[in-house]
Motif scaffolding. Structure first.
Motif, short mmCIF file in Angstrom:
data_model
loop_
_atom_site.label_atom_id
_atom_site.label_comp_id
_atom_site.label_asym_id
_atom_site.label_seq_id
_atom_site.Cartn_x
_atom_site.Cartn_y
_atom_site.Cartn_z
N GLY A 34 0.81 -1.20 0.00
CA GLY A 34 0.00 0.00 0.00
C GLY A 34 0.85 1.26 0.00
N THR A 35 1.91 1.25 0.80
CA THR A 35 2.78 2.43 0.85
C THR A 35 3.45 2.64 -0.51
N GLY A 36 3.93 1.53 -1.08
CA GLY A 36 4.57 1.65 -2.41
C GLY A 36 3.61 2.18 -3.44
N ALA A 37 2.32 1.72 -3.35
CA ALA A 37 1.34 2.19 -4.32
C ALA A 37 1.06 3.67 -4.15
N VAL A 38 0.96 4.14 -2.91
CA VAL A 38 0.69 5.57 -2.68
C VAL A 38 1.86 6.40 -3.19
N LEU A 39 3.07 5.96 -2.85
CA LEU A 39 4.25 6.74 -3.29
C LEU A 39 4.36 6.72 -4.81
N LEU A 40 4.09 5.59 -5.43
CA LEU A 40 4.17 5.50 -6.89
C LEU A 40 3.16 6.40 -7.56
N VAL A 41 1.93 6.37 -7.06
CA VAL A 41 0.88 7.21 -7.66
C VAL A 41 1.24 8.67 -7.54
N TYR A 42 1.68 9.05 -6.36
CA TYR A 42 2.02 10.47 -6.20
C TYR A 42 3.24 10.82 -7.06
N GLY A 43 4.23 9.89 -7.17
CA GLY A 43 5.41 10.18 -7.99
C GLY A 43 5.07 10.35 -9.44
N LEU A 44 4.11 9.56 -9.93
CA LEU A 44 3.71 9.68 -11.32
C LEU A 44 2.94 10.96 -11.58
N ILE A 45 2.09 11.34 -10.64
CA ILE A 45 1.24 12.53 -10.87
C ILE A 45 1.98 13.81 -10.51
N GLY A 46 2.63 13.80 -9.36
CA GLY A 46 3.24 15.06 -8.89
C GLY A 46 4.76 15.03 -8.94
N GLY A 47 5.30 14.21 -9.82
CA GLY A 47 6.76 14.12 -9.87
C GLY A 47 7.44 15.38 -10.38
N ASP A 48 6.78 16.20 -11.14
CA ASP A 48 7.37 17.43 -11.71
C ASP A 48 6.97 18.65 -10.92
N SER A 49 6.28 18.53 -9.83
CA SER A 49 5.85 19.71 -9.05
C SER A 49 7.04 20.26 -8.27
N SER A 50 7.02 21.60 -8.12
CA SER A 50 8.11 22.26 -7.40
C SER A 50 7.57 23.50 -6.74
N SER A 51 8.25 23.93 -5.67
CA SER A 51 7.83 25.14 -4.97
C SER A 51 8.58 26.37 -5.45
N ARG A 52 9.43 26.23 -6.46
CA ARG A 52 10.20 27.36 -6.98
C ARG A 52 9.50 27.94 -8.21
N ALA A 53 9.81 29.24 -8.43
CA ALA A 53 9.22 29.93 -9.58
C ALA A 53 10.02 29.70 -10.86
N ARG A 113 4.52 28.95 -7.09
CA ARG A 113 3.66 28.93 -8.28
C ARG A 113 2.23 28.61 -7.85
N ALA A 114 1.32 29.27 -8.45
CA ALA A 114 -0.09 29.12 -8.03
C ALA A 114 -0.95 28.68 -9.19
N SER A 115 -0.45 27.72 -9.97
CA SER A 115 -1.25 27.23 -11.08
C SER A 115 -2.27 26.21 -10.56
N PHE A 116 -3.25 25.95 -11.37
CA PHE A 116 -4.29 24.98 -10.99
C PHE A 116 -3.71 23.60 -10.81
N THR A 117 -2.73 23.29 -11.60
CA THR A 117 -2.10 21.97 -11.49
C THR A 117 -1.38 21.84 -10.17
N ASP A 118 -0.73 22.92 -9.76
CA ASP A 118 -0.04 22.87 -8.47
C ASP A 118 -1.03 22.70 -7.31
N ILE A 119 -2.20 23.33 -7.45
CA ILE A 119 -3.22 23.19 -6.39
C ILE A 119 -3.70 21.75 -6.32
N LEU A 120 -3.94 21.13 -7.47
CA LEU A 120 -4.38 19.74 -7.47
C LEU A 120 -3.29 18.85 -6.93
N THR A 121 -2.06 19.16 -7.23
CA THR A 121 -0.95 18.36 -6.71
C THR A 121 -0.87 18.47 -5.19
N GLY A 122 -1.13 19.69 -4.67
CA GLY A 122 -1.13 19.86 -3.20
C GLY A 122 -2.23 19.03 -2.53
#
Length: 804
Positions: free
Chosen positions: A705-724, A752-761
């Motif tokens: 279960g932990t691996g699945a959660v980490l994998l899902v988040y890595g695939l979806i939010g792997g490119d998210s960053s808090s820098r501009a 960054r305050a894009s919609f994608t970043d909000i969904l990633t949060g």
């Protein structure tokens, strides 16, 4: 000193009752003459009272007007007060005392309809008169030589003189047809003519003594009662007309003798009309009743009314009977018993009442019942009506004789049937014995005959035998005693008193032939039963012999089998002994084995207890907690290493790798929330083994279960960053710029305050929650496994209890 009253300051009040509404009290016409003549004597020139001060009141209408008149006279009198009463007197129903009867008085309500003498006593006591005289001449019974009651002790008035017509326990006379009652007539005669033995004045004391002496000289006359209190006995009521003057001392005046009471008992003053004839004697009424029985029963006793409101016919008859009250010639006591016990009894039939009346009226005459002359022969015919051809009237007479009202005793009161005295008691005794006999064995026809003929025959046997001659001629002839006899016949004959009695002879005549036939039949039946019994006895003996033979053979067979079993037992004894020896050795072996196992269990238990003492030390608990945190760190290390290895060989954002590492730490921290308390409880028992991966690896479901959660988040939010900046901080950039510049770059602030970043949060928050749940589940599962291991280890250490 004897003196006359002061006429102006003295009062006389004369009252009485001559007519009564109730039949309980016969009218007293002599009372009116008493009042009239006494008033004339007291107010004559020789009398002591003035005519205007002597008041007469005949038949007072009620108690209140009478009380008012008495009170008025008592209030007016200041020298002498005289009160006189004549009439019926009644004893109070409760306690002592007297009621003076008025016209409306009844015995049942005398307390309200009569005049209480206590009221008269109060009036006299309240008077201011110096001398108070009370004379009471009270009667309460019939007319022909009627009785009058008085009780001097009940009439006592303090400070006065009292004169009564009789003493407290005797009765005064009021002869019918006389002008005065006996007592008042003697008083009036004495006041009118005087007595030579007294002086010129007739004082109250002299009058009282003279009346008492006159009563003593005449037999049958009650002695008047007297009582004196104070000086009133010296007051004269009249001048003595018979006193000798000085000039005529040699020739005293002739005084007529006082009237003597007449005795009339052959007839009564008031006749009883019935059946067109007036009856003045008991014999006349008895003769009419014999000829008009049904009319007399209907008129006098069929409808008698109630005790308080009797019918006119019954009331007239009762009043007529009460006139026969002469104790010298009439059966007064029998008349009282007749009325109270018989004629007034509502349960007694009219014909019985009429018979009792006829018996009292004319006991010497012929006895009649229901209009039929009753003789010994008539009684015999009624008792034996079945054999002498009696009809319905005989049956009715026997039924009445057999009834509860003791008709025989009433008939025995007639002289012609005097030999019946005591027959009722004997008949009752014989009937009781006859009815007490056990009639169950008797045939139905015999029981019916006994109920129909028995009572009458028992009574006929008590009648004079010379009067049974005619009836005996018509009785059936006696039969021969049955031989052999039958039980019911013997019982019936004993109940009848034997074959010599009248009823016994009838039993023998009626039932001896049947008893003989039944006896013969019974004898034949008994013989048949005897033979059958003998045959049955022989068959039973034969059967018992066969049973005994079979029992003997069975016993021999049992003994033979017993001997065979004994031989078999002796043959198998060595084998059985060897089996018992082996069984005993096996038992001892098992006992030794059980003992050794118990010792081993106790040893392990001791070791366990020692280990438990070490396990629960604080240092052991602290070490267990440290091992739990180490285990949690190991669980977090594996995913963190995997995350950074993947980041090094792939191309995704440094911030995403950093977030995934924190999520792995969240899973480890949530697991420690459950695992650390368990480690503390288990102490030294919580000791994961490196060589035993199952003791330190996380649960498989939690790891997946932990691996699945980490994998899902890595695939979806792997490119998210808090820098501009648009530069991606991945492993390629690290190799390009070097470690120093890379760290400087990733430490830059920005947003960054894009919609994608909000969904990633939001996805990161959900992943964190999932990691918390997965960590709690992993910690709970691991803690449960370690507690189960501890429980199993404890059970193994303690071992099973030794079986006894």
């Amino acid at each position: 000193m004897i003196r006359l009253p002061d006429r102006e300051r003295s009062r006389a009040f004369l009252f009485g009752t001559a007519s009564y509404e109730s039949d309980e009290f016969p009218d007293l016409p002599a009372v009116a003459n008493n009042l009239e003549d006494l008033h004339a004597v007291l107010t004559s020139p020789d009398g002591a009272f003035a005519a205007e001060h002597c008041t007469v009141l005949l038949d007072p209408p009620d108690a209140i007007p009478l009380y008012d008149a008495l009170h008025h006279q008592a209030t007016e009198a200041t020298d002498t007060l005289l009160i006189y009463f004549s009439g019926h007197g009644l004893r109070k129903l409760f306690g002592d005392g007297l009621h003076l009867a008025l016209p409306h008085t009844r015995s049942v309500n005398q307390s309200v309809s009569g005049f209480d003498y206590d009221r008269l006593r109060e009036v006299v006591h309240s008077s201011r008169a110096k001398n108070k005289i009370v004379i009471v001449d009270s009667c309460y019974s019939g007319r022909a030589i009627q009785s009058m009651s008085g009780a001097a002790p009940d009439l006592d008035i303090e400070g006065s003189c009292l004169l009564t017509s009789a003493t407290g326990n005797s009765k005064a006379l009021a002869p019918p047809g006389e002008r005065h009652t006996t007592f008042s007539g003697a008083l009036i005669h004495l006041l009118r003519y005087g007595t030579p033995e007294a002086g010129p004045l007739l004082s109250f004391g002299i009058i009282s003594d003279e009346l008492r002496s006159n009563a003593l000289r005449q037999s049958g006359i009650p002695i008047p009662g007297q009582q004196f209190r104070g000086t009133a006995q010296h007051i004269a009521l009249a001048r003595n007309a018979a006193a000798s003057s000085a000039d005529a001392a040699a020739s005293p005046p002739t005084v007529p003798p006082p009237p003597r009471p007449t005795v009339q008992h052959a007839y009564v003053s008031r006749a009883l009309p019935f059946a067109g004839t007036s009856h003045a004697t008991k014999e006349q009424l008895a003769e009419t009743i014999r000829g008009h029985w049904g009319v007399a029963a209907d008129r006098f006793f069929r409808r008698m009314g109630t005790p308080s409101h009797p019918s006119e016919s019954w009331g007239e008859l009762r009043s007529w009977l009460r006139q026969f009250n002469d104790p010298l010639s009439d059966d007064v006591e029998g008349r009282i018993v007749l009325i109270d016990r018989y004629l007034s009894d509502p349960a007694l039939p009219p014909d019985h009442k009429l018979l009792q009346l006829l018996r009292w009226l004319d006991p010497q005459g012929p006895a009649v019942y229901r209009g039929r002359p009753i003789t010994y022969g008539a009684l015999a015919n009624a008792c034996l009506r079945r054999y002498v051809g009696g009809g319905r009237r005989d049956a009715e007479l026997l039924e009445d004789l057999f009834g509860p009202h003791r008709l025989l005793d009433a008939l025995s009161g007639f002289a012609a049937l005097g030999r019946l005295r005591g027959a009722q008691r004997k008949w009752d005794k014989a009937l009781k014995a006859w009815q007490a006999a056990d009639s169950t064995p008797w045939p139905t026809e015999v029981r019916q005959w006994a109920a129909d003929v028995g009572p009458g025959a028992l009574l006929a046997g008590l009648l004079p035998q010379e009067h049974l001659v005619q009836a005996r001629r018509r009785l059936p002839a006696k039969g021969r005693p049955p031989a052999p006899s039958i039980d019911w016949y013997s019982q019936l004959l004993r109940a009848a008193g034997g074959r010599e009695t009248l009823l016994g002879g009838l039993v023998e005549a009626e039932w001896s032939q049947r008893a003989r036939q039944e006896g013969l039949a019974k004898a034949r039946e008994d013989e048949r039963r005897r033979r059958a019994t003998e045959e049955a006895r022989k068959r039973q003996q034969e059967a018992e012999r066969r049973v005994q033979e079979e029992t003997r053979k069975a016993e021999e067979l049992r003994l033979q089998r017993k001997r065979e079993r004994e031989k078999q037992r002796l043959a198998e004894e060595p084998r059985l002994r060897e089996e018992r020896r082996r069984a005993e050795e096996e038992r001892q072996r098992r006992a030794r084995q059980a003992e050794a196992e118990e010792q081993e269990r106790q040893r392990r238990l001791g070791q366990w207890r020692a280990a438990e003492a070490v396990r629960l030390r604080p240092a052991a608990r602290a070490g267990a907690v440290v091992r739990a945190f180490t285990l949690g760190a190991v669980w977090a290390l594996f995913p963190i290493v995997a995350v950074w290895l993947i980041w090094w060989f792939s191309s995704y954002e440094f911030d995403a790798a950093q977030l995934l590492s924190w999520l792995a730490c969240v899973v480890s921290a949530a697991a420690l929330y459950r695992l650390a308390p368990c480690a503390y409880r288990l102490g030294a028992a919580f000791r994961p083994r490196l060589r035993t991966p199952a003791t330190w690896l996380p649960p498989a479901r939690t790891a997946l279960g932990t691996g699945a959660v980490l994998l899902v988040y890595g695939l979806i939010g792997g490119d998210s960053s808090s820098r501009a900046s648009e530069i991606k901080a991945d492993s390629d950039y690290l190799r390009e710029v070097g470690l120093g510049d890379f760290l400087t770059y990733v430490e830059q602030d920005g947003s960054r305050a894009s919609f994608t970043d909000i969904l990633t949060g939001l996805l990161a928050v959900l992943a964190a929650a999932a990691c918390v749940w997965l960590g709690l589940h992993a910690g709970r599962t691991t803690a449960r496994d370690w507690e189960e291991r501890y429980t199993r280890a404890e059970e193994e250490a303690r071992g099973p209890a030794r079986q006894r």
